[in-house]
Design a protein around this motif. Structure first.
Motif, mmCIF file in Angstrom:
data_model
loop_
_atom_site.group_PDB
_atom_site.id
_atom_site.type_symbol
_atom_site.label_atom_id
_atom_site.label_comp_id
_atom_site.label_asym_id
_atom_site.label_seq_id
_atom_site.Cartn_x
_atom_site.Cartn_y
_atom_site.Cartn_z
ATOM 1 N N ALA A 113 0.830 -1.204 0.000
ATOM 2 C CA ALA A 113 0.000 0.000 0.000
ATOM 3 C C ALA A 113 0.865 1.255 0.000
ATOM 4 O O ALA A 113 0.611 2.216 -0.753
ATOM 5 N N ARG A 114 1.892 1.262 0.839
ATOM 6 C CA ARG A 114 2.737 2.452 0.939
ATOM 7 C C ARG A 114 3.502 2.702 -0.365
ATOM 8 O O ARG A 114 3.612 3.834 -0.836
ATOM 9 N N ALA A 115 4.043 1.622 -0.939
ATOM 10 C CA ALA A 115 4.798 1.775 -2.185
ATOM 11 C C ALA A 115 3.898 2.140 -3.360
ATOM 12 O O ALA A 115 4.318 2.847 -4.280
ATOM 13 N N ALA A 116 2.639 1.668 -3.323
ATOM 14 C CA ALA A 116 1.708 1.929 -4.425
ATOM 15 C C ALA A 116 1.143 3.344 -4.396
ATOM 16 O O ALA A 116 0.749 3.877 -5.442
ATOM 17 N N TYR A 117 1.093 3.945 -3.226
ATOM 18 C CA TYR A 117 0.417 5.236 -3.061
ATOM 19 C C TYR A 117 0.850 6.302 -4.065
ATOM 20 O O TYR A 117 -0.012 6.955 -4.684
ATOM 21 N N PRO A 118 2.157 6.523 -4.273
ATOM 22 C CA PRO A 118 2.536 7.580 -5.232
ATOM 23 C C PRO A 118 2.006 7.336 -6.637
ATOM 24 O O PRO A 118 1.682 8.294 -7.353
ATOM 25 N N TRP A 119 1.901 6.070 -7.029
ATOM 26 C CA TRP A 119 1.398 5.754 -8.363
ATOM 27 C C TRP A 119 -0.117 5.914 -8.432
ATOM 28 O O TRP A 119 -0.656 6.409 -9.437
ATOM 29 N N LEU A 120 -0.808 5.501 -7.378
ATOM 30 C CA LEU A 120 -2.269 5.528 -7.404
ATOM 31 C C LEU A 120 -2.831 6.929 -7.263
ATOM 32 O O LEU A 120 -3.847 7.268 -7.874
ATOM 33 N N LYS A 121 -2.180 7.775 -6.476
ATOM 34 C CA LYS A 121 -2.732 9.112 -6.242
ATOM 35 C C LYS A 121 -2.633 9.989 -7.485
ATOM 36 O O LYS A 121 -3.434 10.909 -7.659
ATOM 37 N N ASP A 122 -1.677 9.689 -8.330
ATOM 38 C CA ASP A 122 -1.520 10.517 -9.531
ATOM 39 C C ASP A 122 -2.712 10.388 -10.476
ATOM 40 O O ASP A 122 -3.074 11.353 -11.144
ATOM 41 N N GLY A 123 -3.293 9.188 -10.502
ATOM 42 C CA GLY A 123 -4.394 8.993 -11.443
ATOM 43 C C GLY A 123 -5.702 8.614 -10.784
ATOM 44 O O GLY A 123 -6.634 8.176 -11.464
ATOM 45 N N GLY A 124 -5.803 8.775 -9.448
ATOM 46 C CA GLY A 124 -7.027 8.367 -8.768
ATOM 47 C C GLY A 124 -7.265 6.889 -8.930
ATOM 48 O O GLY A 124 -8.305 6.448 -9.427
ATOM 49 N N GLY A 125 -6.291 6.087 -8.513
ATOM 50 C CA GLY A 125 -6.328 4.655 -8.747
ATOM 51 C C GLY A 125 -7.078 3.865 -7.702
ATOM 52 O O GLY A 125 -7.888 4.402 -6.937
ATOM 53 N N LYS A 126 -6.778 2.578 -7.649
ATOM 54 C CA LYS A 126 -7.504 1.669 -6.761
ATOM 55 C C LYS A 126 -6.543 0.653 -6.164
ATOM 56 O O LYS A 126 -5.662 0.133 -6.845
#
Length: 259
Positions: A113-126
């Motif tokens: 979750a922590r590592a994914a956050y920067p990628w997901l927040k850029d595009g409103g991910g899941k």
């Protein structure tokens, strides 16, 4: 525009089945695992690589590698990797076994979750976390596994609230016993009484549907899979604790139940 999804523990079982379904549905899929079992991959839309979910640095490296292969971004991350052992807590477990489950099942999700956050927040991910129906009530003979899935339930609920302002959806999928390699050689009162009735493909279809569900409409956080898990989940929502305890004990334990 091609959508991209990263799946941890994706070399086999539910992870592999999910990857195959999403690739068929047109997704670019990242399948990363600790083991080398990617001989089934024959599609240019499926990218494979190494991931030790208990190591945050390999999480960061794997996500960056996949993002580059997927065109620069990641839409969805599925925390799928998990392990278990079955049997009485004191007879079958140990300090090392318990720590290993926490490392993979809990730390793996936290780090993911922590590592994914920067990628997901850029595009409103899941973010989709694979939990278990054992997060409904503590499961005897799978005590540590059940505890790790309660942790995933808590992580999912907390981050769903925390990350809503960032436009990130967070959800979990709750299968009961599924016929994957995780249950090879595992037999408990619960598996005998309830049966191992779910296939990896059935769980994978549920995961894929959550991955593709419209964002935040309606808001559903937990998604039980199969009739048994759905019934248990709904019963737990409307039953007092003593009744949940009694039903769970009757279904998952041979031990006498005291009301």
């Amino acid at each position: 525009m091609t959508r991209s999804v990263f799946i941890s523990g994706g070399a086999r079982g539910i992870g592999r089945a999910t990857a195959e379904i999403l690739a068929e549905r047109g997704w670019t899929v990242g399948v990363y695992d600790l083991v080398d079992g990617f001989d089934w991959v024959h599609s240019d839309s499926v990218h494979t690589g190494f991931l030790d979910v208990s190591d945050p640095h390999t999480w960061e490296d794997a996500l960056a590698e996949f993002a580059a292969a997927a065109g620069g971004g990641i839409d969805v991350v599925v925390n799928n990797a998990g392990i278990l052992y079955g049997g009485p807590f004191m007879e079958e477990g140990s300090y090392d076994k318990g720590a290993q489950l926490v490392d993979v099942n809990v730390k793996g999700v936290l780090f993911g979750a922590r590592a994914a956050y920067p990628w997901l927040k850029d595009g409103g991910g899941k973010l989709v976390n694979i939990a278990s129906a054992s997060a409904i009530y503590g499961t005897p003979d799978m005590a540590v596994y059940s505890a790790t899935k309660f942790a995933i339930r808590g992580i999912t609920e907390a981050l769903e609230l925390e990350w809503a302002e960032e436009g990130i959806d967070v959800a979990s999928v709750w299968p009961l016993y599924a016929a994957t390699g995780m249950l090879d050689g595992v037999e408990t009162s619960g598996t005998r009484r309830l049966g191992v009735n779910l296939t990896p493909a059935e769980v994978a279809r549920a995961v894929a549907d959550v991955v593709e569900a419209p964002r935040r409409s309606p808001i559903r956080i937990h998604h039980p899979v199969g009739r048994q898990a759905k019934l248990a989940y709904l019963t737990s929502r409307f039953s007092p604790t003593w009744l949940c305890r009694y039903i769970n004990a009757k279904l998952t334990s041979d031990r006498p139940v005291r009301l």
